[in-house]
Design a protein around this motif. Structure first.
Motif, PDB file in Angstrom:
ATOM      1  N   LEU A  39      35.118  41.654  44.356  1.00 42.23           N
ATOM      2  CA  LEU A  39      34.771  43.008  44.789  1.00 42.23           C
ATOM      3  C   LEU A  39      33.253  43.184  44.751  1.00 42.23           C
ATOM      4  O   LEU A  39      32.616  43.015  43.703  1.00 42.23           O
ATOM      5  N   PRO A  40      32.645  43.514  45.911  1.00 43.03           N
ATOM      6  CA  PRO A  40      31.170  43.510  45.999  1.00 43.03           C
ATOM      7  C   PRO A  40      30.536  44.768  45.394  1.00 43.03           C
ATOM      8  O   PRO A  40      30.031  45.638  46.097  1.00 43.03           O
ATOM      9  N   SER A  41      30.539  44.853  44.082  1.00 40.28           N
ATOM     10  CA  SER A  41      29.911  45.969  43.387  1.00 40.28           C
ATOM     11  C   SER A  41      29.268  45.438  42.115  1.00 40.28           C
ATOM     12  O   SER A  41      29.948  44.862  41.261  1.00 40.28           O
ATOM     13  N   ALA A  42      27.970  45.619  42.007  1.00 36.86           N
ATOM     14  CA  ALA A  42      27.262  45.107  40.829  1.00 36.86           C
ATOM     15  C   ALA A  42      27.747  45.781  39.549  1.00 36.86           C
ATOM     16  O   ALA A  42      27.902  45.135  38.509  1.00 36.86           O
ATOM     17  N   VAL A  43      28.023  47.090  39.652  1.00 34.13           N
ATOM     18  CA  VAL A  43      28.529  47.824  38.490  1.00 34.13           C
ATOM     19  C   VAL A  43      29.876  47.266  38.047  1.00 34.13           C
ATOM     20  O   VAL A  43      30.126  47.032  36.851  1.00 34.13           O
ATOM     21  N   TYR A  44      30.748  47.030  39.030  1.00 36.51           N
ATOM     22  CA  TYR A  44      32.077  46.489  38.728  1.00 36.51           C
ATOM     23  C   TYR A  44      31.963  45.090  38.126  1.00 36.51           C
ATOM     24  O   TYR A  44      32.626  44.775  37.124  1.00 36.51           O
ATOM     25  N   GLN A  45      31.142  44.232  38.740  1.00 39.10           N
ATOM     26  CA  GLN A  45      30.990  42.854  38.266  1.00 39.10           C
ATOM     27  C   GLN A  45      30.436  42.827  36.831  1.00 39.10           C
ATOM     28  O   GLN A  45      30.901  42.053  35.996  1.00 39.10           O
ATOM     29  N   ASP A  46      29.469  43.686  36.553  1.00 33.71           N
ATOM     30  CA  ASP A  46      28.914  43.756  35.190  1.00 33.71           C
ATOM     31  C   ASP A  46      29.957  44.236  34.187  1.00 33.71           C
ATOM     32  O   ASP A  46      30.045  43.724  33.060  1.00 33.71           O
ATOM     33  N   PHE A  47      30.747  45.236  34.603  1.00 32.18           N
ATOM     34  CA  PHE A  47      31.788  45.758  33.718  1.00 32.18           C
ATOM     35  C   PHE A  47      32.803  44.675  33.368  1.00 32.18           C
ATOM     36  O   PHE A  47      33.167  44.497  32.195  1.00 32.18           O
ATOM     37  N   MET A  48      33.275  43.929  34.381  1.00 34.34           N
ATOM     38  CA  MET A  48      34.273  42.875  34.164  1.00 34.34           C
ATOM     39  C   MET A  48      33.700  41.763  33.289  1.00 34.34           C
ATOM     40  O   MET A  48      34.392  41.219  32.416  1.00 34.34           O
ATOM     41  N   TYR A  49      32.412  41.445  33.513  1.00 31.95           N
ATOM     42  CA  TYR A  49      31.756  40.393  32.716  1.00 31.95           C
ATOM     43  C   TYR A  49      31.665  40.810  31.243  1.00 31.95           C
ATOM     44  O   TYR A  49      31.980  40.029  30.333  1.00 31.95           O
ATOM     45  N   ASN A  50      31.252  42.044  31.011  1.00 33.56           N
ATOM     46  CA  ASN A  50      31.105  42.534  29.633  1.00 33.56           C
ATOM     47  C   ASN A  50      32.448  42.752  28.946  1.00 33.56           C
ATOM     48  O   ASN A  50      32.572  42.563  27.727  1.00 33.56           O
ATOM     49  N   LYS A  51      33.457  43.135  29.738  1.00 30.73           N
ATOM     50  CA  LYS A  51      34.767  43.449  29.163  1.00 30.73           C
ATOM     51  C   LYS A  51      35.573  42.195  28.872  1.00 30.73           C
ATOM     52  O   LYS A  51      36.234  42.091  27.826  1.00 30.73           O
ATOM     53  N   PHE A  52      35.546  41.224  29.799  1.00 30.34           N
ATOM     54  CA  PHE A  52      36.432  40.059  29.678  1.00 30.34           C
ATOM     55  C   PHE A  52      35.691  38.738  29.465  1.00 30.34           C
ATOM     56  O   PHE A  52      36.335  37.687  29.368  1.00 30.34           O
ATOM     57  N   GLY A  53      34.389  38.759  29.464  1.00 25.94           N
ATOM     58  CA  GLY A  53      33.646  37.540  29.183  1.00 25.94           C
ATOM     59  C   GLY A  53      33.250  36.785  30.428  1.00 25.94           C
ATOM     60  O   GLY A  53      33.694  37.090  31.543  1.00 25.94           O
ATOM     61  N   PRO A  54      32.424  35.737  30.271  1.00 23.36           N
ATOM     62  CA  PRO A  54      31.897  34.999  31.424  1.00 23.36           C
ATOM     63  C   PRO A  54      32.946  34.207  32.202  1.00 23.36           C
ATOM     64  O   PRO A  54      32.700  33.807  33.337  1.00 23.36           O
ATOM     65  N   SER A  55      34.110  33.955  31.606  1.00 22.88           N
ATOM     66  CA  SER A  55      35.125  33.132  32.287  1.00 22.88           C
ATOM     67  C   SER A  55      36.185  33.968  33.007  1.00 22.88           C
ATOM     68  O   SER A  55      37.197  33.433  33.424  1.00 22.88           O
TER      69      SER A  55
END
Length: 435
Positions: free
Chosen positions: A50-66
């Motif tokens: 999903l092309p959203s920087a906010v979304y991508q950052d949220f998923m990264y912080n919530k579930f980790g780099p993998s």
């Protein structure tokens, strides 16, 4: 009417033959069964990219780099193994067509496909598993294997070359043992072919078929000319009342599907999308159904004066939004109507051309490869197809252009219908005055 009669004379026998051909029907049904699985895989893909920087950052912080690698598991289980599913489904559906053991031939086809498919390759880092031919590139071989396995199995059944069990043995056991002789022959032939191809310059049957047959056919079918002919064939067959969309799509879908998977893989890697022509490219065009009749409905809504035509537009509006246009095709009518068949065939070709050019020069994004249900309304389908607003804007442009092309022909029909309605009113008024 002479043109319509000629079309009926030339096209109807071909369409009947295609519809009655067991092999074509089996392949078409196999891909129809496969579509929901690919849609499920696409859901995970959309969540991942999903092309959203906010979304991508949220998923990264919530579930980790993998978190993306985790979502790739169901994506790979669907798109990366398409040929495996097709090898089974084509044979299984053909088995049903020919009334032989569909599960047995499906499993034998799958086993034959895996026998012929190299699953490992050696690199400087050691031995690693490769799935190159289990995905979209192996589709053509998977279909051929499914057909050949069914033909061989059918030969053994027709000539009663089967291992029979004594009376009293459960039917399930009997059916299993009946497949032993043809199954052994089929897998032996697959192994023999594998060994033979290893001693050629191609190395595998996959390389041979893909380079000699599949690649040229794919290049033709997914080119602008091939796409133009595809749309033209669908429109011409509909012109004489033959529901041709699923029939034509069923023949060409394997080539579209490979492009679709290539685009999905590029999307996962963050690379430019390589292909314009996928099945979703055409979904952008068929707004309202065959003939892109949503444009016609728009013209009716804005310009029609005849009560009959306006009522057809009213009845067809809601189904048309969901790409169902039988009320318009047969209510206006368009089918077998020499006047309306002209724009009916022209409009989709114009839309195809403008859309292809717009994507080629970068005005509109290329299709992501994400499949979606065919009743998805226009504008929504445009956004889903390319992943941004440019797809919806392309559909709006096409809708307006299509309406302008339909309008002169609609006015001819509208004036004739309005004249008839006025004459009826005059007659009824005269009758009332006489009474």
């Amino acid at each position: 009417m002479k043109i319509i009669n000629t079309l009926e004379e030339k096209l109807v026998p071909i369409a009947v033959w295609i519809n009655q051909n067991n092999y074509i029907n089996g392949i078409r049904k196999a891909f129809i069964i496969l579509m929901p699985l690919l849609m499920i895989g696409s859901i995970f893909l959309v969540i991942s990219v999903l092309p959203s920087a906010v979304y991508q950052d949220f998923m990264y912080n919530k579930f980790g780099p993998s978190w993306k690698r985790t979502l790739e598991i169901p994506i790979n289980a669907t798109f990366s193994l398409i040929a495996v599913y097709v090898a089974f489904l084509v044979a299984q559906q053909l088995g049903k067509q020919f009334k032989i053991d569909s599960i047995a031939v499906g499993l034998l086809s799958l086993a034959s496909f895996l026998t012929l498919t190299p699953l490992k390759s050696t690199t400087t880092l050691g031995e690693v598993i490769t799935f190159t031919w289990l995905g979209s590139k192996g589709l053509f071989v998977a279909m051929i294997i499914g057909i050949v396995v069914v033909k061989i199995f059918k030969f053994f059944v027709n000539h009663n070359i089967l291992l029979r069990m004594p009376d009293g043995v459960p039917p399930e056991v009997t059916k299993s043992f009946e497949a032993l002789i043809p199954g052994t022959v089929i897998l032996s032939l697959a192994l023999l072919l594998r060994v033979t191809m290893m001693n050629t310059d191609y190395g595998t049957i996959h390389d041979f078929i893909y380079n000699i047959l599949a690649l040229p056919l794919k290049s033709l079918g997914t080119s602008f000319i091939g796409s133009f002919l595809t749309v033209l064939c669908i429109s011409l067959l509909w012109s004489v009342g033959i529901n041709s969309g699923s029939m034509i799509n069923g023949l060409i879908r394997p080539f579209w599907l490979e492009n679709q998977v290539d685009n999905i893989n590029a999307l996962k890697e963050g690379l430019p999308l390589p292909h314009i022509i996928t099945e979703q490219f055409f979904d952008l065009i068929w707004m309202g159904g065959a003939g892109s009749t949503l444009s016609l409905l728009l013209a009716i809504l804005l310009f029609a004066r005849s009560n009959h035509i306006r009522s057809v537009g009213g009845i067809g509006a809601i189904p048309g939004i969901f790409n169902i246009n039988e009320p318009v095709l047969f209510g206006l009518p368009i089918i077998l109507n020499p006047i309306m068949l002209i724009p009916f065939n022209i409009v989709p070709l114009v839309m195809l051309t403008t859309q292809y050019v717009a994507m080629s020069i970068g005005l509109v994004s290329k299709p992501l490869g994400v499949p979606f249900p065919w009743p998805t309304p226009a504008l929504i389908s445009g956004f889903i197809t390319v992943g941004d607003i440019s797809g919806s804007l392309m559909q709006i442009t096409n809708l307006i252009v299509g309406a302008l092309i339909y309008l002169p022909f609609l006015r001819i029909l509208d004036k004739a219908s309005k004249y008839e309605e006025d004459q009826v009113k005059i007659f009824q008024k005269e009758q009332q005055e006489l009474e």
